[in-house]
Design a protein around this motif. Structure first.
Motif, PDB file in Angstrom:
ATOM      1  N   ASN A 193      34.998  50.186  33.660  1.00 16.46           N
ATOM      2  CA  ASN A 193      35.276  51.409  34.411  1.00 16.46           C
ATOM      3  C   ASN A 193      36.024  51.091  35.691  1.00 16.46           C
ATOM      4  N   THR A 194      37.295  50.762  35.538  1.00 19.26           N
ATOM      5  CA  THR A 194      38.120  50.428  36.700  1.00 19.26           C
ATOM      6  C   THR A 194      39.331  51.356  36.741  1.00 19.26           C
ATOM      7  N   GLY A 195      39.094  52.587  37.125  1.00 20.05           N
ATOM      8  CA  GLY A 195      40.195  53.548  37.228  1.00 20.05           C
ATOM      9  C   GLY A 195      40.503  54.200  35.897  1.00 20.05           C
ATOM     10  N   TYR A 196      41.656  54.861  35.820  1.00 21.18           N
ATOM     11  CA  TYR A 196      41.985  55.665  34.647  1.00 21.18           C
ATOM     12  C   TYR A 196      42.158  54.775  33.419  1.00 21.18           C
ATOM     13  N   ASP A 197      41.673  55.263  32.298  1.00 22.01           N
ATOM     14  CA  ASP A 197      41.754  54.510  31.048  1.00 22.01           C
ATOM     15  C   ASP A 197      43.119  54.782  30.410  1.00 22.01           C
ATOM     16  N   LEU A 198      44.135  54.114  30.961  1.00 23.07           N
ATOM     17  CA  LEU A 198      45.529  54.414  30.594  1.00 23.07           C
ATOM     18  C   LEU A 198      45.804  54.253  29.107  1.00 23.07           C
ATOM     19  N   LYS A 199      45.110  53.318  28.451  1.00 22.23           N
ATOM     20  CA  LYS A 199      45.412  53.084  27.037  1.00 22.23           C
ATOM     21  C   LYS A 199      45.240  54.352  26.210  1.00 22.23           C
ATOM     22  N   GLN A 200      44.292  55.204  26.621  1.00 22.53           N
ATOM     23  CA  GLN A 200      44.033  56.423  25.849  1.00 22.53           C
ATOM     24  C   GLN A 200      45.255  57.322  25.779  1.00 22.53           C
TER      25      GLN A 200
ATOM     26  N   GLY B 420      38.187  39.406  33.856  1.00 14.46           N
ATOM     27  CA  GLY B 420      36.983  40.235  33.985  1.00 14.46           C
ATOM     28  C   GLY B 420      37.246  41.518  34.752  1.00 14.46           C
ATOM     29  N   SER B 421      36.257  42.395  34.735  1.00 14.56           N
ATOM     30  CA  SER B 421      36.379  43.700  35.379  1.00 14.56           C
ATOM     31  C   SER B 421      35.373  43.810  36.509  1.00 14.56           C
ATOM     32  N   VAL B 422      35.834  44.324  37.662  1.00 15.33           N
ATOM     33  CA  VAL B 422      34.945  44.449  38.819  1.00 15.33           C
ATOM     34  C   VAL B 422      33.940  45.590  38.659  1.00 15.33           C
ATOM     35  N   SER B 423      34.167  46.437  37.659  1.00 10.10           N
ATOM     36  CA  SER B 423      33.177  47.480  37.397  1.00 10.10           C
ATOM     37  C   SER B 423      33.032  47.683  35.910  1.00 10.10           C
ATOM     38  N   ALA B 424      31.877  47.301  35.388  1.00  9.81           N
ATOM     39  CA  ALA B 424      31.620  47.528  33.969  1.00  9.81           C
ATOM     40  C   ALA B 424      31.252  48.979  33.737  1.00  9.81           C
ATOM     41  N   GLU B 425      30.276  49.480  34.513  1.00  9.00           N
ATOM     42  CA  GLU B 425      29.824  50.837  34.238  1.00  9.00           C
ATOM     43  C   GLU B 425      29.688  51.731  35.457  1.00  9.00           C
ATOM     44  N   HIS B 426      29.554  51.201  36.657  1.00 12.52           N
ATOM     45  CA  HIS B 426      29.261  52.057  37.806  1.00 12.52           C
ATOM     46  C   HIS B 426      30.473  52.804  38.353  1.00 12.52           C
ATOM     47  N   GLY B 427      31.680  52.331  38.003  1.00 14.22           N
ATOM     48  CA  GLY B 427      32.876  52.982  38.517  1.00 14.22           C
ATOM     49  C   GLY B 427      33.359  52.341  39.811  1.00 14.22           C
ATOM     50  N   ILE B 428      34.404  52.924  40.364  1.00 16.10           N
ATOM     51  CA  ILE B 428      35.058  52.367  41.548  1.00 16.10           C
ATOM     52  C   ILE B 428      34.625  53.103  42.812  1.00 16.10           C
TER      53      ILE B 428
END
Lengths: 467, 467
Positions: A193-200, B420-428
């Motif tokens: 969950n890092t911003g908009y899911d552009l791939k979609q 890696g991603s700085v947010s897996a589920e909590h968001g930004i």
């Protein structure tokens, strides 16, 4: 489409040769026939050039050149589409990823495959299988269609009830914008969950927002053990009840739930080797059901026991359980009579979706309305109802004086009260663009146009398709 | 945020009272404390007003007024977020859907629920359960968090390994743009390829592109039969091998696969009633595994047999199989020690994701790097590794002179080599905005900004969050 002038085209094609090499830019007779039309049957058109880039970077550089000059670019996959979405006009440039193919990596721990867009679905399936996994996507065109096209059209196919559509297979995606900017989100993570899911945005947008170059796909545990049954039902409500009963018992081990109405079933049966129904009598509705369990967990006995129980309670009228692979093939042959449609009729095909509970009522109303409007018409109905997907085919030969366009308009109009969709899986392309407003509101169409303008301000990517 | 002047705000608030009624526009002391901050622990801030619309139309009219005047609007759900994404500044207006709650419909044939955004997750879960289904989403904050917030943040939670994230539950969505335009794509269909899949943009965009008002959610067959085991493992590779073995055997009947490293396990064990490990000796790694089968298909024996086989082959070192609900709760109590973190340490929490195969290596490197940098530090690791999700907690009390910001930057930097991603589920939200460029490229950020500008040209929706 009103594209660039021939002077501009020639200049751009010359510049493209510098970037892609002579072998990467085909013109005139060097453009193969399969790049000129798709499986929809549109009249073949030769594009001004066919580009065959060999890397994401070459795609980016080619797009930047075309965008700069305002030349239209039409991305092409395996050209197996059923909506004309990949057909390029004479003043447009087609771009195929056929030379950017292959599997970059299979990650056993992540259960993911990193694959290039030009890879055929079958090659990807075989690589997944060799690694002890299964791809979630399968469709009849597997030998020709390409992963890039599968994702650009959000392909459906044979495993949607079990694994979802093409969209559901994608963890990471790389796409090139019209400007040549490369959006590379090649993540292997389920959660991100890092911003908009552009791939979609690129999945299902039919090449109008960007050109997909690579993807990270989920791999699933293999399902090789299949058990097949054909059951007869009283009515559509019984079909839905059986679907829900089997889903509650077996979850996504149910691999197919295909409902056939009597006209369709009769057509299919007539074409089989025996040329007669496997049932002693006619029934109001038929369901072909497949249990596709995990390879290490065979529940075939439990599946057949559940159907026997449904027979005992009267939920199904009769059932034939395949005892061998040959039995199963014979049952599938009825459903797969659709392959014979083009040679035995003049098929006017509909690929629509409706809420599952409404499909039965829609079929009844649609048949009655067609019969009232064009009494001589013959129509055929079958549905992947677990996916909310109905296929209707009207035989154009039965109404020789009626334009196909009139039949399309007549049937699509009937979807509106049900909140139905004019395209379940084939996409919009050129074929259904006129009917898109039946499924999407003016505000939705305006939002789509705003996004198109944001990502492709000069409108060079697959113009005139979808919106 | 630099929002509207107080004169403009007062004028807009007055106009909003005309639309929403006095009861729908709270100011000053009438704004409850829970609207002022979330679970992140940011200093509470009182927004200029709190709007409580009772319908999609009221949301649309309120947004149109604010947009016209350039007043910032911050959408709020249950305020249980962990990234500050719903906190409104003093010159901004908060908008809560708390008065637009409830289930509009459960469609038994489609297996879908139509639900209003202000409905708490728990109310939606209970309605699904009463209809004989299960919602695919569950998280600790279920009693307070709302469906709108769950979708706006693409919540993860306890069932991701089985049913995916919040995004995967959504078939249809209604959202209101800043302009007041209502995008209502309330479809119940699995397959629907009619242009851009706009709903995907709103899911996970944390209220920056539109305000979600309603959704159609998939319902799943119920899983009430749970079997729990705690196993001891040699190393991380064994954990991945066990995950793949159980997935191949049981598919998404595996409902939890939680890996605990020894420091975390020891912390958790010390807090249980017995205050000692259920194992006779210490082990390098622990996995808490749950089999959550369909209610009509109990495979508990097969699950325990598979673990016994893994013990025989040496894939696991030891295993404890819960024989009762009390046993299972005792095993889960170790893993759920995280609830005690805030009272027993000064937790600096990380919610990151990495490719599954890299998590073990990352933990080793992260621990070693933290120990080298700050020798007195205590760090704790556990992961939902089936979801590629790792939680790292550093106890701020163990490094009292180190700013939390420095610890964040230190750990986030280590993610980059792994993609890696700085947010897996909590968001930004606000919390991780500075770190977003570690997970997204400049071209991706530019594309996000272009989309934001296309859908919210005046930048009034949740400004300063995410991008």
């Amino acid at each position: 489409m009103s594209g660039a002038s021939s002077v501009v085209l020639e200049r751009v094609i010359s510049a493209l040769r510098e970037v892609l090499g002579d072998d990467g830019v085909r013109t005139g007779d060097a453009i193969p026939a399969h790049a000129m039309t798709d499986w929809t049957g549109y009249t073949p058109t030769r594009p001004a050039a066919l580009l065959l880039p060999r890397s994401t970077d070459e795609v980016a550089r080619a797009l930047a050149l075309c965008n700069e000059a305002g030349v239209h670019v039409v991305p092409q996959g395996g050209m197996t589409g059923l909506a004309g979405g990949a057909i390029a006009a004479a003043d447009e440039i087609a771009l195929s990823l056929a030379r950017f193919a292959g599997i970059d990596e299979i990650d056993m721990a992540s259960a993911t495959m990193t694959v290039r867009a030009g890879t055929t679905l079958q090659v990807a399936q075989e690589a997944a299988s060799a690694a002890g996994f299964e791809l979630g996507l399968d469709l009849g065109a597997r030998g020709s269609c390409q992963i890039g096209g599968n994702l650009a059209t959000n392909a459906g196919g044979n495993r949607v009830i079990q694994s979802g559509t093409a969209r559901d297979q994608v963890l990471g995606l790389e796409a090139v914008l019209a400007s040549g900017a490369v959006l590379s989100s090649m993540t292997k993570m389920t959660k991100n969950n890092t911003g908009y899911d552009l791939k979609q945005l690129f999945i299902g947008s039919e090449g109008t927002l960007g050109i997909i170059t690579r993807a990270v796909l989920r791999l699933h545990p293999p399902r090789g053990i299949r058990h097949t049954a054909l059951v007869a039902l009283d009515d559509y409500d019984a079909a839905v009840k059986l679907l829900r009963t089997l889903s509650a018992r077996f979850g996504n081990d149910i691999g197919a739930f295909e409902i056939m109405w009597p006209d369709f079933f009769g057509f299919g049966v007539a074409l089989t080797a025996q040329a007669r129904s496997p049932f002693a009598q006619a029934h109001p509705l038929y369901a072909l059901i497949e249990h596709a369990g995990l390879d290490t967990n065979d529940q075939g006995e439990a599946f057949f026991a559940a159907l026997a129980h449904a027979l005992d309670t009267g939920l199904v009228r009769d059932a034939i359980l395949a005892q061998s692979v040959a039995d199963a093939r014979a049952l599938w042959a009825v459903r797969e009579c659709t392959a014979e449609f083009p040679s035995r009729m003049d098929p006017v095909n509909f690929d629509v979706s409706l809420p599952i509970g409404s499909i039965g009522e829609f079929v009844d109303k649609c048949r009655a309305a067609l019969d009232a409007r064009w009494p001589s018409n013959r129509s055929y109905y079958f549905g992947h109802i677990g996916d909310s997907n109905l296929h209707v085919t009207v035989d154009g030969r039965s109404v020789p004086d009626v334009a196909h366009e009139d039949i399309y308009a007549f049937v699509y109009d009937m979807l509106q009260p049900y909140g139905g969709s004019v395209s379940a899986e084939h996409g919009i392309g050129l074929l259904k663009r006129a009917y898109l407003p039946l499924s999407r509101s003016p505000d939705e169409l305006a939002a789509m146009r705003a996004i198109k303008a944001a990502l492709d301000p000069k409108g060079v990517l697959n113009p005139g398709k979808v919106i």
